[in-house]
Scaffold this motif. Structure first.
Motif, short mmCIF file in Angstrom:
data_model
loop_
_atom_site.label_atom_id
_atom_site.label_comp_id
_atom_site.label_asym_id
_atom_site.label_seq_id
_atom_site.Cartn_x
_atom_site.Cartn_y
_atom_site.Cartn_z
N VAL A 226 -52.92 55.73 95.95
CA VAL A 226 -52.43 55.80 94.57
C VAL A 226 -51.93 54.42 94.15
N GLU A 227 -52.02 54.17 92.84
CA GLU A 227 -51.61 52.87 92.30
C GLU A 227 -50.98 53.09 90.93
N LEU A 228 -49.75 52.66 90.77
CA LEU A 228 -49.01 52.81 89.52
C LEU A 228 -49.11 51.52 88.72
N HIS A 229 -49.53 51.64 87.44
CA HIS A 229 -49.68 50.48 86.55
C HIS A 229 -48.69 50.60 85.39
N ASN A 230 -48.24 49.45 84.91
CA ASN A 230 -47.42 49.42 83.69
C ASN A 230 -47.55 48.04 83.06
N TRP A 231 -47.59 48.01 81.73
CA TRP A 231 -47.61 46.75 81.01
C TRP A 231 -46.66 46.83 79.83
N PHE A 232 -46.21 45.66 79.36
CA PHE A 232 -45.27 45.63 78.25
C PHE A 232 -45.39 44.28 77.54
N PRO A 233 -45.14 44.26 76.23
CA PRO A 233 -45.23 42.99 75.49
C PRO A 233 -44.00 42.12 75.73
N MET A 240 -47.05 41.28 79.83
CA MET A 240 -46.77 41.29 81.26
C MET A 240 -47.26 42.62 81.83
N ARG A 241 -47.68 42.58 83.10
CA ARG A 241 -48.18 43.78 83.74
C ARG A 241 -47.80 43.76 85.22
N TYR A 242 -47.50 44.95 85.78
CA TYR A 242 -47.27 45.03 87.21
C TYR A 242 -47.91 46.30 87.76
N THR A 243 -48.26 46.25 89.04
CA THR A 243 -48.77 47.43 89.74
C THR A 243 -48.15 47.48 91.13
N VAL A 244 -47.98 48.69 91.63
CA VAL A 244 -47.58 48.92 93.02
C VAL A 244 -48.49 50.01 93.56
N GLY A 245 -48.92 49.87 94.80
CA GLY A 245 -49.85 50.83 95.37
C GLY A 245 -49.54 51.16 96.81
N VAL A 246 -49.98 52.35 97.23
CA VAL A 246 -49.87 52.80 98.62
C VAL A 246 -51.24 53.35 99.01
N PHE A 285 -48.85 45.04 95.77
CA PHE A 285 -48.22 44.85 94.47
C PHE A 285 -48.94 43.72 93.74
N ARG A 286 -48.79 43.71 92.43
CA ARG A 286 -49.27 42.61 91.60
C ARG A 286 -48.39 42.49 90.37
N LEU A 287 -48.03 41.25 90.03
CA LEU A 287 -47.29 40.94 88.81
C LEU A 287 -48.04 39.81 88.11
N THR A 288 -48.38 40.02 86.84
CA THR A 288 -49.17 39.02 86.13
C THR A 288 -48.75 38.96 84.67
N GLY A 289 -48.94 37.80 84.08
CA GLY A 289 -48.63 37.59 82.66
C GLY A 289 -49.80 36.96 81.94
N LEU A 290 -50.00 37.37 80.69
CA LEU A 290 -51.07 36.83 79.85
C LEU A 290 -50.42 36.23 78.61
N PHE A 291 -50.58 34.92 78.43
CA PHE A 291 -49.88 34.20 77.38
C PHE A 291 -50.88 33.58 76.41
N GLY A 302 -50.46 34.92 87.94
CA GLY A 302 -50.15 36.15 88.65
C GLY A 302 -49.81 35.90 90.11
N ILE A 303 -49.19 36.90 90.71
CA ILE A 303 -48.87 36.89 92.13
C ILE A 303 -49.23 38.27 92.69
N SER A 304 -49.83 38.30 93.88
CA SER A 304 -50.27 39.55 94.50
C SER A 304 -49.84 39.57 95.95
N GLY A 305 -49.60 40.77 96.46
CA GLY A 305 -49.21 40.91 97.86
C GLY A 305 -49.86 42.12 98.51
N LEU A 306 -50.20 41.97 99.79
CA LEU A 306 -50.76 43.04 100.60
C LEU A 306 -50.04 43.03 101.94
N TRP A 307 -49.56 44.22 102.37
CA TRP A 307 -48.85 44.31 103.65
C TRP A 307 -49.22 45.61 104.34
#
Length: 466
Positions: A226-233, A240-246, A285-291, A302-307
């Motif tokens: 599963v992967e949860l997404h959210n974005w906001f102005p 800006m947008r972020y995701t977290v996944g398992v 996880f991922r955190l990214t911005g579009l300007f 953006g920045i992304s991580g896998l563990w």
């Protein structure tokens, strides 16, 4: 009685009065006056009835107008107009009450597409008989997309090449079920990691995924979970947008023509017995911005991580038959990535340019040659690229790629290439690329020339990749 009818009756009464007055010339003035008074009363009564009917109709029209205003306000608040509400209220016909069609439209029917990826590769590599100087039907990709209901959509990608059939992705997207701009993806998918790992090969500006992605994550990070997404102005012009996944396990997958895993099958461990705990899952996880920097330009960072704390793997899969029977080893894998891209392309004629890149830090553990102990290695790598668009059809570009090998950071890899792309139309793309490779681990260098032709049939599209 209508207004026209009333008017006609009144006119007839007036005419009759005039005729009657002419006939009564011989009668007394008193009788004539009496008749005229009666006719006047009749006319005034008819006029009053006409006025009352007119006022009644105006009140009814004003009431209808007020009802329409109320419906418009309700539509603005709910997002569904009278027709939409009527459609939603009709029982859907199909396999069941939750079938795939309605009596009014076909918006729940799935859309199908097929993408063909055909490549010719030539090289001077010494051991390249099976991989180079030959044609590849790298894949025919069947895509299926559709709406399950107003809240959930579903996507599937089936990849077929000359030897096998593979279910690449099959996931649901609850895009209108959670509050705000949140959405939840569930199923098997390309994990939202980095800039180009999520892209299919036919979407890339070059033929293959960058070598550092092949080495550190297997090209694409694919998993079931599963992967949860959210974005906001942010202000009026930025997002800006972020995701977290398992996920159960981070699998690599790439159909590579040239690179460190060219010709290899994705690693798939054998069965492991025993209990599974939270430490056996993979987390992302991922955190990214579009300007927006101008009317035609955007900057994305953006920045992304896998563990994966403990990837349980049969030891025999790693060191061969010398491993004790049934032995299982826990491997740790962590990859951190930073990405940036600048895009400035005119929407009118397609001219402009783009440039970007990603840098990675890989931290992995692996068994020694005898499997008696674990060794840990940290490695760095990056790729960068640029592309100039002459118009909507022609572009040229280049890329470089460098990394330390994940299990031996003392040995590095470097490759560089240039490419020309001709988009004949929105369904056909022809691509010529020349790349040079140098691998310290093999103590070898070589070049590859590739010609790629991709075609699209049916429905196919991708959203903003950020």
């Amino acid at each position: 009685m209508s207004i026209l009818h009333r008017t006609t009756v009144s006119a007839c009464l007036a005419l009759a009065g005039l005729l009657l007055a002419a006939q009564l010339q011989g009668q007394s003035n008193q009788d004539v006056q009496k008749k005229l008074d009666e006719m006047k009363k009749t006319y005034e009564k008819a006029l009053q009835e006409m006025r009352a009917e007119y006022e009644s109709r105006m009140q009814a029209l004003e009431g209808q107008l007020e009802d329409l205003r109320s419906q418009v306000e309700e539509t603005a608040e709910s997002g569904a107009g009278p027709l939409e509400q009527a459609i939603q209220g009709v029982e859907r016909e199909g396999l069941s009450s939750f079938g795939q069609t309605t009596v009014f439209d076909n918006r729940f029917n799935p859309a199908f597409g097929v993408i063909g990826d055909f490549v010719f590769a030539a090289s001077n590599k010494n051991d390249g008989h099976d991989q180079y100087n030959r044609f590849f039907m790298r894949g025919a990709e069947l895509t299926i997309a559709g709406e399950v209901d107003p809240f959930i959509s579903y996507y599937a990608t089936i990849h077929m090449d000359e030897d096998e059939l593979e279910l690449e992705e099959a996931y649901g997207d609850a895009h209108d079920l959670l509050p705000g701009n949140m959405s939840l993806k569930f199923g098997r998918m390309n994990v939202d990691y980095g800039k180009q790992a999520t892209m299919h090969e036919h979407q890339l500006p070059y033929v293959d995924k960058p070598g550092v992605l092949q080495e550190y994550v297997g090209g694409a990070v694919r998993g079931t979970g599963v992967e949860l997404h959210n974005w906001f102005p942010v202000g009026d012009d930025h997002l800006m947008r972020y995701t977290v996944g398992v996920f159960t396990r981070p699998d690599g997958d790439a159909h590579v023509i040239a690179g460190p895993i060219a010709g290899e099958e994705p690693f798939s461990p054998g069965p492991v017995f025993g209990e599974r705990g939270p430490e056996d899952l993979a987390y992302t996880f991922r955190l990214t911005g579009l300007f927006e920097t101008s009317e035609t330009a955007t900057l994305q960072v953006g920045i992304s991580g896998l563990w994966a704390p403990e990837l349980k793997t049969p030891l025999e899969d790693l060191i061969g038959p010398i491993a004790p029977a049934g032995a299982v080893i826990d491997l740790e894998k962590a990859v951190l990535g930073f990405d940036v891209e600048y895009l400035d392309v005119s929407p009118e004629d397609g001219s402009g340019w783009q440039a970007g890149g990603e840098a990675f830090l890989s931290m992995t553990s692996f068994p020694n040659d005898t499997g008696t102990s674990l060794e840990r290695e940290s490695a760095l790598g990056f790729y960068s690229y640029g592309e100039y668009h002459f118009d909507k059809y022609w572009s040229v570009g280049g890329s470089v790629d460098w990394f330390q090998h994940a299990q031996d950071s003392s040995k590095d890899w470097f490759d560089a290439g240039a490419f020309v792309t001709w988009k004949m139309d929105e369904f056909n793309r022809l691509h010529l690329e020349v790349r040079w490779f140098d691998d310290d681990l093999l103590n070898e260098d070589w070049f590859v020339v590739m010609v790629q032709w991709t075609t699209i049939i049916g429905s196919h599209g991708h959203g903003i990749r950020w």
